[in-house]
Scaffold this motif. Structure first.
Motif, mmCIF file in Angstrom:
data_model
loop_
_atom_site.group_PDB
_atom_site.id
_atom_site.type_symbol
_atom_site.label_atom_id
_atom_site.label_comp_id
_atom_site.label_asym_id
_atom_site.label_seq_id
_atom_site.Cartn_x
_atom_site.Cartn_y
_atom_site.Cartn_z
ATOM 1 N N LEU A 431 22.009 27.879 36.969
ATOM 2 C CA LEU A 431 23.358 27.354 36.731
ATOM 3 C C LEU A 431 24.128 28.266 35.777
ATOM 4 C CD1 LEU A 431 22.883 23.485 36.325
ATOM 5 C CD2 LEU A 431 23.212 24.828 38.408
ATOM 6 N N ARG A 432 23.447 28.753 34.744
ATOM 7 C CA ARG A 432 24.086 29.635 33.770
ATOM 8 C C ARG A 432 24.569 30.923 34.446
ATOM 9 N NH1 ARG A 432 19.957 30.311 30.880
ATOM 10 N NH2 ARG A 432 20.238 28.355 29.750
ATOM 11 N N ALA A 433 23.754 31.443 35.345
ATOM 12 C CA ALA A 433 24.147 32.665 36.054
ATOM 13 C C ALA A 433 25.403 32.429 36.885
ATOM 14 C CB ALA A 433 23.006 33.142 36.941
ATOM 15 N N MET A 434 25.471 31.273 37.534
ATOM 16 C CA MET A 434 26.628 30.982 38.384
ATOM 17 C C MET A 434 27.913 30.853 37.571
ATOM 18 S SD MET A 434 25.222 28.477 41.406
ATOM 19 C CE MET A 434 24.069 27.447 40.500
ATOM 20 N N LEU A 465 25.142 23.275 51.179
ATOM 21 C CA LEU A 465 24.944 23.840 49.846
ATOM 22 C C LEU A 465 26.287 24.221 49.224
ATOM 23 C CD1 LEU A 465 23.214 24.981 47.551
ATOM 24 C CD2 LEU A 465 22.961 27.079 48.888
ATOM 25 N N LYS A 466 27.176 24.825 49.982
ATOM 26 C CA LYS A 466 28.491 25.176 49.447
ATOM 27 C C LYS A 466 29.237 23.926 48.987
ATOM 28 C CE LYS A 466 29.140 29.465 52.076
ATOM 29 N NZ LYS A 466 29.933 30.154 53.129
ATOM 30 N N LYS A 467 29.102 22.853 49.743
ATOM 31 C CA LYS A 467 29.745 21.599 49.343
ATOM 32 C C LYS A 467 29.122 21.065 48.066
ATOM 33 C CE LYS A 467 30.898 16.997 51.090
ATOM 34 N NZ LYS A 467 30.788 16.046 52.234
ATOM 35 N N GLU A 468 27.802 21.160 47.973
ATOM 36 C CA GLU A 468 27.081 20.699 46.771
ATOM 37 C C GLU A 468 27.538 21.469 45.542
ATOM 38 O OE1 GLU A 468 23.944 18.475 44.828
ATOM 39 O OE2 GLU A 468 24.109 18.519 47.004
ATOM 40 N N GLY A 474 28.197 16.346 36.867
ATOM 41 C CA GLY A 474 26.776 16.025 36.731
ATOM 42 C C GLY A 474 25.852 17.067 37.313
ATOM 43 N N ILE A 475 26.329 18.304 37.420
ATOM 44 C CA ILE A 475 25.511 19.315 38.097
ATOM 45 C C ILE A 475 24.248 19.646 37.301
ATOM 46 C CG2 ILE A 475 26.629 21.369 37.116
ATOM 47 C CD1 ILE A 475 26.397 22.547 40.043
ATOM 48 N N GLU A 476 24.301 19.527 35.968
ATOM 49 C CA GLU A 476 23.088 19.777 35.199
ATOM 50 C C GLU A 476 22.027 18.738 35.513
ATOM 51 O OE1 GLU A 476 21.651 19.981 30.545
ATOM 52 O OE2 GLU A 476 23.617 20.808 31.066
ATOM 53 N N PHE A 477 22.448 17.477 35.684
ATOM 54 C CA PHE A 477 21.501 16.422 36.052
ATOM 55 C C PHE A 477 20.903 16.683 37.431
ATOM 56 C CE2 PHE A 477 20.434 12.172 37.716
ATOM 57 C CZ PHE A 477 19.665 11.685 36.672
ATOM 58 N N ARG A 481 17.750 19.754 42.264
ATOM 59 C CA ARG A 481 18.064 19.590 43.684
ATOM 60 C C ARG A 481 18.924 20.746 44.182
ATOM 61 N NH1 ARG A 481 21.276 14.328 45.197
ATOM 62 N NH2 ARG A 481 23.104 15.633 44.789
ATOM 63 N N VAL A 482 19.900 21.135 43.363
ATOM 64 C CA VAL A 482 20.790 22.230 43.745
ATOM 65 C C VAL A 482 20.014 23.533 43.905
ATOM 66 C CG1 VAL A 482 22.695 23.681 42.943
ATOM 67 C CG2 VAL A 482 22.838 21.189 42.711
ATOM 68 N N VAL A 483 19.172 23.837 42.923
ATOM 69 C CA VAL A 483 18.439 25.105 42.942
ATOM 70 C C VAL A 483 17.392 25.109 44.054
ATOM 71 C CG1 VAL A 483 16.932 26.610 41.595
ATOM 72 C CG2 VAL A 483 18.925 25.564 40.525
#
Length: 538
Positions: A431-434, A465-468, A474-477, A481-483
């Motif tokens: 997430l940090r990289a993004m 995935l693009k939609k996600e 709440g992306i950190e929570f 799942r995202v990664v």
């Protein structure tokens, strides 16, 4: 003693060329490193030999021993290893698995080194820890050109020279890394080890390190609080004047796995160090080392998966139950094929990232590697323990017995998910990289997009995935799942483009198409399991 029965239905020893791996060899060719295939097979035949497999057993049954004092009461801080440990290290170093690629200008040299590490790691995983850290130390050390000029040639030398001596007088060096402290763990900014200027260009370090793997190394990169903030330092175990540095080995860790490799708690007792990089920017300096070891974590997990799949297939081909070989039972074939699919996916993505390291001047490749490595480190290393457990179960009760070698593989599997940042750290790093390097997201989808139109299930997964990623609430929570989705999309794209048709179809059906379950062995009816299993016949 009279024989009471005839021994039948036992599996013969597995002796083979570990490098006979279609996914690995294909990736080596794509990385323009096919020139290394001869040496790779040489290493593979050695790794798969009975002799070297026995080396692996011996160094794990005869663990390293800490000798803090000699018989006269003098402090010596030595670690004693079984002789076969040194044999394993000697082979690894002589084939350049430690740092030789940094001094080699051939195309594809880092991918070649990755392939060799993947193969040789299947002989014994524990000793690859100091090999990996030595490889990773070089780019960090280059933040101090003077130190790099002094130490890099010895780190890259292909001679293993064990023993406590002045580094400049040795034929080759091994490097370690010492960051973790008991109050901080992954939070290295909470470190309290202090470094005060010595007035002669050196610093004096005082503090405690909770985990220092390979404490018998010649030099260490470590973090300590200098007057200007957290900084990176190089500490040799023996100083240039021949005196021992103030690095005290307190005890060795009693670990779940990786037992052939010593990991220690150490005290810096006025230890002498030289600063690497700028004062106060120690994390930025040592992150160069961490990025390389994270790649080796993914390679190590992929290597273990390959070993588990090959061993499980070998057992099933030679063991009969209910009137036929295990491999001929449809459900067992489903499990074995799924293990091979996962192994191929892990190998392919790890080697793709290794190949990106051969193009440091390519901004697109650099950006792709930054994000792709974070998501791959999270997912591949997270899958390895599940894979090892399923491979072990293919042996039945025999797999639970040490003689099979499977318990050692099972104990080893969780390490790579913990080393260099456990699952949450890896996911948050993605997430940090993004956020900090949005170009890495573009590079990631450019890579994944090369498979567009190759499989509809993958195309749908990319769209989802693009939609996600567009929903930041709440992306950190949701980070795991995202990664996970990102890792699967990357693996799927690579397999659709480069993998065997049966493998890529099975992967997309079960990882995207909803035809698979959580457990291995849920491939859909019609999967060409025979073609997939044949890829792991050692």
């Amino acid at each position: 003693m009279r024989a009471t029965h005839e021994v039948t239905n036992q599996v013969p020893p597995l002796v083979y060329d570990v490098a006979d791996d279609p996914a690995l060899l294909s990736a080596l060719g794509r990385a323009d490193a096919g020139w290394a295939s001869g040496e790779l097979h040489e290493l593979g035949r050695l790794a798969g030999s009975e002799q070297v497999q026995d080396w692996g057993r011996l160094v794990n049954e005869n663990e390293p021993v800490l000798r803090t004092h000699d018989r006269y009461g003098h402090r010596i801080d030595e670690v004693e290893f079984h002789p076969r440990w040194h044999d394993l290290m000697r082979v690894a170093v002589s084939h350049g698995l430690q740092a030789a690629p940094w001094r080699d200008e051939r195309v594809g040299v880092h991918a070649a080194r990755a392939a060799k590490l993947f193969v040789w790691g299947q002989a014994e995983a524990g000793h690859t820890c100091p090999i990996s850290m030595t490889y990773a130390a070089v780019p960090a050390l280059r933040a101090n050109p003077e130190l790099a000029a002094q130490y890099e040639p010895l780190l890259a030398a292909t001679e293993y020279d064990f023993g406590l001596r002045v580094p400049s007088g040795k034929r080759g060096l091994i490097a370690g890394m010492s960051m973790t402290e008991k109050q901080g763990g992954s939070d290295v900014r909470a470190n309290t080890t202090a470094a005060r200027p010595g007035g002669d260009g050196t610093y004096r370090l005082v503090g405690h390190k909770w985990f220092t793997s390979a404490p018998m190394s010649d030099v260490f990169l470590t973090l300590a609080q200098a007057p200007g903030g957290l900084s990176c330092f190089l500490l040799p175990r023996v100083l240039p004047d021949g005196a021992r540095n103030g690095i005290r080995l307190q005890r060795l860790k009693d670990k779940l796995g990786n037992r052939s490799n010593a990991s220690a708690e150490i005290e810096y007792d006025d230890a002498v160090g030289w600063m690497v990089g700028e004062e106060g920017r120690g994390v930025r300096t040592i992150i160069e080392m961490v990025n390389s070891t994270r790649l080796d974590c993914a390679l190590g997990s992929a290597s273990g998966m390959r070993l588990g799949a090959v061993r499980a297939v070998h057992h099933a081909r030679h063991r009969s139950a209910f009137g036929r070989a295990l491999v001929d039972h449809p459900l067992m074939a489903n499990v074995l094929a799924d293990l091979v699919v996962e192994s191929d996916a892990a190998t392919t993505v790890a080697m793709r990232l290794a190949a990106a390291g051969d193009r440091p001047g390519d901004g697109q490749e650099r950006a792709f590697r930054r994000l792709g490595l974070a998501v791959t480190k999270y997912w591949v290393c997270k899958r390895a323990p599940m894979h090892a457990a399923e491979a072990l179960e293919c042996f039945g009760g025999n797999g639970y017995v040490e003689e099979s070698g499977m318990p050692r593989l099972y104990r080893e599997a969780p390490l790579m998910s913990i080393w260099e940042g456990s699952g949450n750290v890896a996911a948050l790093d993605a997430l940090r990289a993004m956020v900090r390097q949005p170009e890495s997201v573009e590079a990631f989808f450019a890579e994944a997009g090369q498979a567009a139109g190759g499989d509809g299930r993958l195309d749908e997964a990319v769209g989802a995935l693009k939609k996600e990623l567009s929903d930041v609430d709440g992306i950190e929570f949701r980070a795991r799942r995202v990664v996970e989705s990102m890792a699967l999309v990357l693996q799927g794209s690579l397999l659709v483009r480069h993998g065997a048709a049966a493998v890529s179809d099975a992967f997309c059906a079960t990882r995207f198409g909803g035809d698979g379950g959580v457990a291995f062995g849920t491939l859909p009816l019609g999967t060409d399991t025979s073609a997939i299993i044949a890829r792991a016949c050692g």
